[in-house]
Design a protein around this motif. Structure first.
Motif, PDB file in Angstrom:
ATOM      1  N   GLN A 516      14.749  -8.609   3.581  1.00  0.00           N
ATOM      2  CA  GLN A 516      13.872  -8.764   2.422  1.00  0.00           C
ATOM      3  C   GLN A 516      13.302  -7.422   1.986  1.00  0.00           C
ATOM      4  O   GLN A 516      13.202  -7.140   0.781  1.00  0.00           O
ATOM      5  CB  GLN A 516      12.738  -9.732   2.753  1.00  0.00           C
ATOM      6  N   ARG A 520      13.866  -5.851  -1.732  1.00  0.00           N
ATOM      7  CA  ARG A 520      12.733  -5.559  -2.606  1.00  0.00           C
ATOM      8  C   ARG A 520      12.664  -4.080  -2.985  1.00  0.00           C
ATOM      9  O   ARG A 520      12.087  -3.726  -4.014  1.00  0.00           O
ATOM     10  CB  ARG A 520      11.439  -5.998  -1.930  1.00  0.00           C
ATOM     11  N   GLU A 524      19.881  -3.807  -1.875  1.00  0.00           N
ATOM     12  CA  GLU A 524      20.557  -5.033  -1.442  1.00  0.00           C
ATOM     13  C   GLU A 524      21.903  -4.758  -0.794  1.00  0.00           C
ATOM     14  O   GLU A 524      22.331  -5.474   0.118  1.00  0.00           O
ATOM     15  CB  GLU A 524      20.759  -5.975  -2.640  1.00  0.00           C
ATOM     16  N   LEU A 554       7.355  -1.402   3.696  1.00  0.00           N
ATOM     17  CA  LEU A 554       7.231  -2.849   3.543  1.00  0.00           C
ATOM     18  C   LEU A 554       7.373  -3.550   4.894  1.00  0.00           C
ATOM     19  O   LEU A 554       6.716  -4.560   5.149  1.00  0.00           O
ATOM     20  CB  LEU A 554       8.283  -3.372   2.562  1.00  0.00           C
ATOM     21  N   THR A 581       6.482  -2.334  -6.663  1.00  0.00           N
ATOM     22  CA  THR A 581       6.896  -3.000  -5.421  1.00  0.00           C
ATOM     23  C   THR A 581       5.856  -2.811  -4.334  1.00  0.00           C
ATOM     24  O   THR A 581       5.476  -3.758  -3.631  1.00  0.00           O
ATOM     25  CB  THR A 581       8.256  -2.446  -4.960  1.00  0.00           C
ATOM     26  N   THR A 584       2.618  -4.895  -5.242  1.00  0.00           N
ATOM     27  CA  THR A 584       2.724  -6.356  -5.140  1.00  0.00           C
ATOM     28  C   THR A 584       3.004  -6.809  -3.711  1.00  0.00           C
ATOM     29  O   THR A 584       2.505  -7.854  -3.280  1.00  0.00           O
ATOM     30  CB  THR A 584       3.825  -6.877  -6.064  1.00  0.00           C
ATOM     31  N   GLN A 585       3.802  -6.045  -2.969  1.00  0.00           N
ATOM     32  CA  GLN A 585       4.174  -6.462  -1.614  1.00  0.00           C
ATOM     33  C   GLN A 585       3.158  -6.027  -0.556  1.00  0.00           C
ATOM     34  O   GLN A 585       3.133  -6.592   0.533  1.00  0.00           O
ATOM     35  CB  GLN A 585       5.553  -5.881  -1.261  1.00  0.00           C
TER      36      GLN A 585
END
Length: 626
Positions: A516, A520, A524, A554, A581, A584-585
């Motif tokens: 994940q 994020r 990917e 993260l 990112t 928000t994370q």
């Protein structure tokens, strides 16, 4: 040794952060630049390469390193076996020397049966000595391997104590090219140490044993001079001592400068090696800029320094060869000349003459060990100087920094970072905030903006506890992790899983969390490569490396995140994406971004301005005085 490292680790309970380590690496790789080097040497007081440290001190430093190593007991065992083998070899050589008399007497008297018997005796003695020689060689080489294992483990372990390597790199010439000292110098030192130690012990044992033989052969010698009879008991022993002693003094007088010349050569070799590595690491940028000719000139300049040092060494070795080779050639006849008075007076048979000559050769060659090995000893002393001084500097770095004019670090209440009257010593003077008191609360997103040369990276290193010079006070939140991401992320050759989790335990992080985080951060395509080990710094683009640093943040989700200009080179779209990112994370993480985008107010709750005052030399003067 382990106590030294443990004490420092307790001071830095959070452990080394790989990204913070990159800051040390960056500093080391750029240590030749005028600005960084000047500030470092000013702040550290110029920790130069000490050249006056005595041999006893250097040996004590090395002894502490080896006695504190895990291979200490193995070293003692190997050395005990070596002593036993050397003693047995010396006894065998005594037997071989005694064999000379009956063998040559049998030849001189034409006794075939005695000749054949002595050949059989020789076969037994020579076979035994062959086995002992092979055993001694194996033990010597094994000792060399274990010496290097113990020494390098000690040097690397003490060097990589948290924050210490970075501080050493800022401590002047002693911190330049530590890789050379821990690799090439340590290898050379252990090889020479094993070789010289075994040779010295062997020579000492042979001297003790063969002096007894020489003394017994010449114990009743009487010298007739002008009708006077002068008794000289053991005159062959005195002759061997005088002969070897004169050779040793001459060798020392001629070759005493070789220690300094060898040390200079190794220093210049390290500079050349660093230049070659630097060019190889930046070959793409050099090719794009058409800088091959400039780099060639720089390498040739370093090569010229190496060749000049080698020429000075060649001159010294040539002068020394006049002494060693001269005595070496005279040694062919010196034993016969020394024993001839006994032979011509009838005190010795021909076999006794050969026995006395053999014993004289053994004694004087053992006493001439210093002469025969002087150039090697000079090489060993030079290498010992570099390695011992490096280890001493590594261990003294923390003490040195503790007495400097430095910033006061303390721990305060959780959820609050406080900086009061903070002034950071920099190459251009003094770096500080516009406000004398800066307080940042948990969950805030703060932009610390400054122009080029304002000291943004110095502030980053100061917050991380790497850069200590200056004044003022920093109160960090107690018990809360602070994750530091430098502008050039550190990506060692490891698996992607290890990079994301470091310095934590891979097994404690769920694989879905890692996937994940990669997704994020816009990576990917890497979710299937978690267990792939490669050179990620060459496989990933610079933008992808920065995204990987975000993914790591993260995964850790630290209460505090400090970033140094990581996104300044990105386009606006990529910059906005990564900042959103993070926001928000990591909604509860306090983010301190140090950069140049002062106009950016979208991603931050407030902006702090960093300025550099070129007129403020006060801190530098304090640092130099300290």
């Amino acid at each position: 040794m382990s106590n030294e490292r443990d004490a420092d680790r307790k001071t830095h309970q959070s452990g080394p952060d790989p990204n913070a380590t990159k800051g040390a690496s960056d500093s080391t790789s750029k240590r030749s630049t005028a600005a960084q080097g000047g500030a470092a040497q000013d702040a550290a007081g110029g920790f130069d390469e000490p050249t006056g440290a005595g041999l006893v001190l250097q040996l004590r430093i090395m002894a502490r390193a080896l006695l504190g190593s895990p291979v200490r007991n193995v070293l003692f065992g190997l050395w005990g076996l070596l002593l036993a083998v050397i003693g047995a070899t010396a006894y065998g050589q005594i037997r071989l020397n005694r064999w000379n008399q009956p063998f040559y007497d049998a030849l001189s008297h034409h006794q075939l049966s005695g000749f054949l018997v002595q050949l059989g005796v020789f076969g037994v003695i020579a076979g035994s000595l062959l086995i002992l020689n092979v055993a001694q060689q194996w033990l010597s080489q094994t000792l060399n391997v274990k010496l290097r294992e113990g020494l390098v483990h000690d040097l690397v372990g003490n060097w990589l104590v948290p924050r210490r390597a970075f501080r050493l790199a800022s401590a002047g010439p002693i911190g330049v090219n530590p890789d050379q000292r821990m690799h090439e110098d340590a290898r050379h030192l252990t090889e020479l140490s094993a070789q010289l130690a075994v040779g010295l012990v062997q020579a000492a044992i042979l001297v003790v044993m063969f002096i007894h033989v020489l003394w017994s052969l010449s114990s009743n010698f009487v010298l007739s001079l002008g009708g006077h009879r002068l008794a000289v008991p053991g005159y062959m022993v005195w002759a061997a001592i005088i002969y070897a002693g004169s050779a040793s003094l001459a060798s020392y007088w001629v070759g005493r400068g070789l220690v300094r010349r060898n040390a200079q050569r190794y220093a210049r070799e390290a500079d050349l090696r660093f230049s070659l590595v630097r060019v190889n690491e930046h070959i793409d940028a050099i090719a794009l800029a058409g800088g091959e000719a400039d780099e060639q000139r720089r390498i040739e300049r370093d090569l010229g320094a190496v060749l000049a040092a080698m020429r000075r060494l060649v001159t010294g070795l040539t002068n020394l060869t006049w002494v060693t080779a001269g005595y070496g050639w005279f040694t062919l006849v010196a034993p016969i000349i020394a024993a001839s008075p006994l032979y011509f007076t009838g005190s010795l048979s021909f076999g006794g003459l050969m026995m006395a000559a053999g014993a004289f050769t053994q004694v004087q060659s053992s006493l001439r060990w210093f002469v025969d090995n002087f150039s090697t000893i000079a090489d060993w002393r030079a290498t010992l100087l570099r390695v011992a001084n490096f280890r001493r500097a590594v261990l003294q770095t923390d003490t040195l920094h503790s007495v400097e004019k430095r910033i006061d670090f303390a721990e305060g209440a959780a959820g609050r970072l406080l900086m009061e009257k903070l002034e950071i010593a920099s190459p251009s003077g003094c770096t500080h905030f516009e406000d004398s008191r800066v307080e940042i609360r948990s969950g805030e997103r703060v932009l610390i903006a400054g122009e080029s040369g304002a000291g943004k990276t110095l502030l980053f290193r100061t917050l991380a506890g790497l850069w200590l010079w200056g004044s003022g006070r920093i109160v960090r939140p107690s018990g809360e992790e602070m994750l530091y991401i430098p502008r050039n992320p550190y990506l060692p050759p490891a698996t992607l899983r290890e990079l994301l989790v470091a310095p934590g335990d891979n097994a404690k992080v769920d694989v879905d969390v890692l996937k994940q985080a990669l997704a994020r951060a816009g990576l990917e395509r890497l979710v299937t490569d978690l267990d792939t080990s490669t050179r990620w710094d060459t496989r990933l683009s610079e933008d992808e490396q920065r995204s990987l640093a975000v993914a790591r943040a993260l995964v850790h989700a630290p209460p505090w995140l400090v970033i140094d200009e990581l996104f300044d080179s990105l386009g606006q779209a990529a910059y906005d994406k990564l900042m959103k990112t993070l926001a928000t994370q990591l909604p509860h993480t306090a983010i301190l971004y140090i950069g140049r985008r002062e106009e950016d107010g979208e991603h931050f709750t407030r902006v702090l301005r960093l300025v550099s005052d070129p007129a403020a030399r006060r801190l530098q003067r304090h640092a130099v005085a300290a």
